[in-house]
Every structure is written in C-alpha cells, then in structure tokens.
Design a protein around this motif. Sequence first.
Motif, PDB file in Angstrom:
ATOM      1  N   LEU A 185       0.832  -1.203   0.000  1.00 44.50           N
ATOM      2  CA  LEU A 185       0.000   0.000   0.000  1.00 44.50           C
ATOM      3  C   LEU A 185       0.866   1.252   0.000  1.00 44.50           C
ATOM      4  N   GLY A 186       1.972   1.208   0.744  1.00 48.19           N
ATOM      5  CA  GLY A 186       2.881   2.355   0.737  1.00 48.19           C
ATOM      6  C   GLY A 186       3.466   2.605  -0.644  1.00 48.19           C
ATOM      7  N   ARG A 187       3.858   1.530  -1.329  1.00 45.99           N
ATOM      8  CA  ARG A 187       4.390   1.667  -2.679  1.00 45.99           C
ATOM      9  C   ARG A 187       3.314   2.180  -3.646  1.00 45.99           C
ATOM     10  N   CYS A 188       2.082   1.727  -3.453  1.00 51.36           N
ATOM     11  CA  CYS A 188       0.984   2.226  -4.290  1.00 51.36           C
ATOM     12  C   CYS A 188       0.825   3.737  -4.137  1.00 51.36           C
ATOM     13  N   ARG A 189       0.961   4.222  -2.930  1.00 50.97           N
ATOM     14  CA  ARG A 189       0.854   5.665  -2.706  1.00 50.97           C
ATOM     15  C   ARG A 189       2.023   6.412  -3.346  1.00 50.97           C
ATOM     16  N   MET A 190       3.198   5.792  -3.357  1.00 48.92           N
ATOM     17  CA  MET A 190       4.375   6.421  -3.946  1.00 48.92           C
ATOM     18  C   MET A 190       4.301   6.438  -5.469  1.00 48.92           C
ATOM     19  N   TYR A 191       3.602   5.472  -6.037  1.00 47.77           N
ATOM     20  CA  TYR A 191       3.630   5.243  -7.484  1.00 47.77           C
ATOM     21  C   TYR A 191       3.307   6.501  -8.290  1.00 47.77           C
ATOM     22  N   ASN A 192       2.221   7.184  -7.940  1.00 48.05           N
ATOM     23  CA  ASN A 192       1.787   8.339  -8.724  1.00 48.05           C
ATOM     24  C   ASN A 192       2.707   9.540  -8.583  1.00 48.05           C
ATOM     25  N   HIS A 193       3.655   9.492  -7.636  1.00 46.93           N
ATOM     26  CA  HIS A 193       4.579  10.606  -7.439  1.00 46.93           C
ATOM     27  C   HIS A 193       5.969  10.309  -7.991  1.00 46.93           C
ATOM     28  N   LEU A 194       6.143   9.120  -8.545  1.00 44.85           N
ATOM     29  CA  LEU A 194       7.433   8.766  -9.134  1.00 44.85           C
ATOM     30  C   LEU A 194       7.716   9.615 -10.363  1.00 44.85           C
ATOM     31  N   PRO A 195       8.999   9.884 -10.661  1.00 48.91           N
ATOM     32  CA  PRO A 195       9.333  10.514 -11.942  1.00 48.91           C
ATOM     33  C   PRO A 195       8.803   9.655 -13.094  1.00 48.91           C
ATOM     34  N   LEU A 228      -0.756   1.348 -12.484  1.00 48.12           N
ATOM     35  CA  LEU A 228      -1.698   1.381 -11.364  1.00 48.12           C
ATOM     36  C   LEU A 228      -2.541   2.633 -11.534  1.00 48.12           C
ATOM     37  N   LEU A 229      -3.838   2.453 -11.737  1.00 46.98           N
ATOM     38  CA  LEU A 229      -4.722   3.571 -12.062  1.00 46.98           C
ATOM     39  C   LEU A 229      -5.470   4.120 -10.859  1.00 46.98           C
ATOM     40  N   TYR A 230      -5.132   3.667  -9.667  1.00 47.53           N
ATOM     41  CA  TYR A 230      -5.854   4.072  -8.456  1.00 47.53           C
ATOM     42  C   TYR A 230      -5.145   5.238  -7.775  1.00 47.53           C
ATOM     43  N   GLY A 231      -5.943   6.224  -7.358  1.00 46.95           N
ATOM     44  CA  GLY A 231      -5.408   7.398  -6.680  1.00 46.95           C
ATOM     45  C   GLY A 231      -5.535   7.300  -5.179  1.00 46.95           C
ATOM     46  N   ASP A 232      -5.193   8.391  -4.514  1.00 46.52           N
ATOM     47  CA  ASP A 232      -5.145   8.390  -3.046  1.00 46.52           C
ATOM     48  C   ASP A 232      -6.498   8.088  -2.415  1.00 46.52           C
ATOM     49  N   SER A 233      -7.590   8.613  -2.990  1.00 44.26           N
ATOM     50  CA  SER A 233      -8.894   8.397  -2.358  1.00 44.26           C
ATOM     51  C   SER A 233      -9.278   6.918  -2.396  1.00 44.26           C
ATOM     52  N   GLN A 234      -8.994   6.237  -3.525  1.00 43.55           N
ATOM     53  CA  GLN A 234      -9.286   4.797  -3.595  1.00 43.55           C
ATOM     54  C   GLN A 234      -8.365   4.004  -2.679  1.00 43.55           C
ATOM     55  N   LEU A 235      -7.087   4.396  -2.608  1.00 38.47           N
ATOM     56  CA  LEU A 235      -6.147   3.682  -1.741  1.00 38.47           C
ATOM     57  C   LEU A 235      -6.506   3.870  -0.268  1.00 38.47           C
ATOM     58  N   ASN A 236      -7.057   5.037   0.089  1.00 38.72           N
ATOM     59  CA  ASN A 236      -7.547   5.230   1.458  1.00 38.72           C
ATOM     60  C   ASN A 236      -8.652   4.228   1.780  1.00 38.72           C
ATOM     61  N   SER A 237      -9.541   3.996   0.804  1.00 36.11           N
ATOM     62  CA  SER A 237     -10.620   3.027   1.008  1.00 36.11           C
ATOM     63  C   SER A 237     -10.062   1.615   1.172  1.00 36.11           C
ATOM     64  N   VAL A 238      -9.062   1.259   0.360  1.00 40.02           N
ATOM     65  CA  VAL A 238      -8.445  -0.061   0.474  1.00 40.02           C
ATOM     66  C   VAL A 238      -7.861  -0.253   1.864  1.00 40.02           C
ATOM     67  N   CYS A 239      -7.166   0.761   2.367  1.00 41.21           N
ATOM     68  CA  CYS A 239      -6.555   0.675   3.693  1.00 41.21           C
ATOM     69  C   CYS A 239      -7.617   0.549   4.785  1.00 41.21           C
ATOM     70  N   ASN A 289     -10.767  -7.616  -4.239  1.00 46.04           N
ATOM     71  CA  ASN A 289     -12.098  -7.065  -3.966  1.00 46.04           C
ATOM     72  C   ASN A 289     -12.041  -5.762  -3.179  1.00 46.04           C
ATOM     73  N   LEU A 290     -10.988  -5.548  -2.410  1.00 45.99           N
ATOM     74  CA  LEU A 290     -10.828  -4.237  -1.780  1.00 45.99           C
ATOM     75  C   LEU A 290     -10.612  -3.173  -2.857  1.00 45.99           C
ATOM     76  N   PHE A 291      -9.861  -3.520  -3.903  1.00 42.29           N
ATOM     77  CA  PHE A 291      -9.638  -2.566  -4.990  1.00 42.29           C
ATOM     78  C   PHE A 291     -10.905  -2.361  -5.815  1.00 42.29           C
ATOM     79  N   THR A 292     -11.609  -3.445  -6.159  1.00 48.58           N
ATOM     80  CA  THR A 292     -12.828  -3.265  -6.951  1.00 48.58           C
ATOM     81  C   THR A 292     -13.911  -2.562  -6.139  1.00 48.58           C
ATOM     82  N   GLY A 293     -13.912  -2.759  -4.825  1.00 51.41           N
ATOM     83  CA  GLY A 293     -14.849  -2.025  -3.985  1.00 51.41           C
ATOM     84  C   GLY A 293     -14.528  -0.542  -3.959  1.00 51.41           C
TER      85      GLY A 293
END
Length: 331
Positions: A234-244, A254-265, A289-293
């Motif tokens: 989950l930490g790496r997922c959050r970092m992904y969108n900020h990578l160069p 990975l097409l999920y943003g912070d709001s979806q990742l907050n829900s997964v957590c 299913n956490l991601f699809t939810g």
Amino acid sequence: METTHAPLRTHTPALQVINPEPSRKGGSKAFIEANTTAVSFEELREGHIIPVFAKDNEPLVSQADFVLAAKEAVSDLFRGETILEPQLRVSHPIKGRVPEARDKPAAQLQEWERTLYYERMMFCLEIPSIMDEIDGNTLTLTVGGVKAYNLDNLYNRKGAVEHFKVFVGFKNLVCTNLCVRTDGLLADLRVTDLNQLREGIYDLLGNYDQHRHLRQMQELSRYSLTEKQFATLLGRCRMYNHLPAGERKNLPALLYGDSQLNSVCSDYYRDQSFCRQGDGTINLWRLYNLFTGANKSTYIDQFLDRSVNALDFASQVQQALDGGRASWFLN
C-alpha cells in the motif's frame, strides 16, 4: 451469429427476463456509486432527450438504443438463461428547456417545459443462471456498457465516430463489485451507427473466455500477503503516482489514486467480507475485492479501465509471490 458459449454451473432456467432483486444483505447494492443516480430504462427511453450532431441536427445513437442492443445480443447468445432487467446509473445531467419557456424564471417552469439528458450512463445486465463461486463468494455473469457523450464530437455531422465502452465479466453478489478482465472489455468501441454497435457487442461476447477469467480469479485465493507485505504494497501504491515519469513507465500500471487507496486501507480493517484475517494476512482474492470495492467511487468514464487494472495488478502480485519476476510494489 454463432458462438461457442458454454454455460457454467446453472440453475434451472426461469423466465427469459425477470425483475432484479431489490437488495442483497442490505446496504448499498449499486455497482457504481460516485456521483451517479439510478434510473429506470423507461425513464431513460421516454424522459431523456437525445443529443444531436450540431451540423445537421441528426441524432446520435441514444443511450436507450445502446441498452436495447446489448439486451438483444445477450438474449440471443444466452438463450434459455435467466436475464435480469438492466440496472442503469447516470451522471452529469444536462438540463434545458423548450423554446417557449426561454424567458421563464426557473422556479416557474412546468415539467413539460424542461428537458434533460445525462452526459454519462452505465448499465449492467446480470445473468444469474450462469454463476460460480470463489472463496465463498457467488459470482454471476454480467454484461454491460458505458456511454459518455463527452467523448463524442457533437459539433460534427451524422456519420461521425461515436464512442462506446462494452464489457462482460462477473458480479460478486456479496458486494456487487464488478470483476472485468482484459478480454472482456472493449474500452473504446468506435462506430458510426447502431448496426456497427451491435456487431461490436456480438464480437466481444463471442470472444470472451469466461472460464479462463474464473480460473484467473480463483488462483488469487491461493496466495496471501502478510500484514507487513500489505503495508509495503500500500505504501508503494501511494508512492507510485509521485514517481518521476521515467521510473514509473517501467512499472506495471496502477490507475488508483489516493482516495481509492484510502478506502483499500480502511477496508483492510473494517470490510465485513474482505478484511484481514486474525493474524493480519489477507489473500489476494480479498485484496482484489478491496480494490474493486474502492473503484465504486470512480466516475463512470474511468470505471471500467480501473476495474481491469485491479485484476491485472492483483495477478502481477500473485506472480511475484509465486517466485516469478520481483515486484517493485513488494520490495
């Protein structure tokens, strides 16, 4: 059109078309939430105006005709199966008024003087007699589509390309999460008339391998992450969108943003059906299913892309756990 459709485990066929169940186990049963509103097919067909091409005032393919085309294809290819009435969700209303009411204050408009259509619409046709079970969850075959007029050039003339999204996959009845695989999605079906749209729907349904899709999802239940691995992921997922950009292009999308990742957590701890086990582990079927939810909070026009991405992402994690290529998301 011939098809190699081979039903999965089926119930005894009921009527060809029946009304959908109003609810399962309480709570929200919408397949997408975000800013959408539920509408009936009758309201869509009778109450919403149809956008036109500005240059010649000719209508685009209506959302109602899109739903009917899919329903006819499903009824044709899945003869004898139970097919529920379509469920529809709409967003981004475009309001107007008839010319006779152009000078009226809005509060004084009568109903017949108002016009309305929704820029974006998504629908699902559930086939509950074609079903299977994964990790205690019942899944039923589901066909649907998305029409978003914002993708079309309305300043053109009749015969210009119109854009549609069509999908076939499974609905998880525990949570109404939609499970879509790459071969079950036409993400940008471009047509110039209703006949081409019908052909695209038939092609998708004829080429979709439902058994392979189920096997892929079933495999996810055999692999688990520890609590530490989940936290790293989950930490790496959050970092992904900020990578160069140069680093990100070499990684799985990975097409999920912070709001979806907050829900997964949050749901890792709290979801009644897909939360962690007592020791903190979570199998990849639950993670998926956490991601699809979480995807239910996505706008209609991005929903299907993220749905496919969730399965691709979970499968890549599975391959890493199985000793395949190392995953940056787990390092």
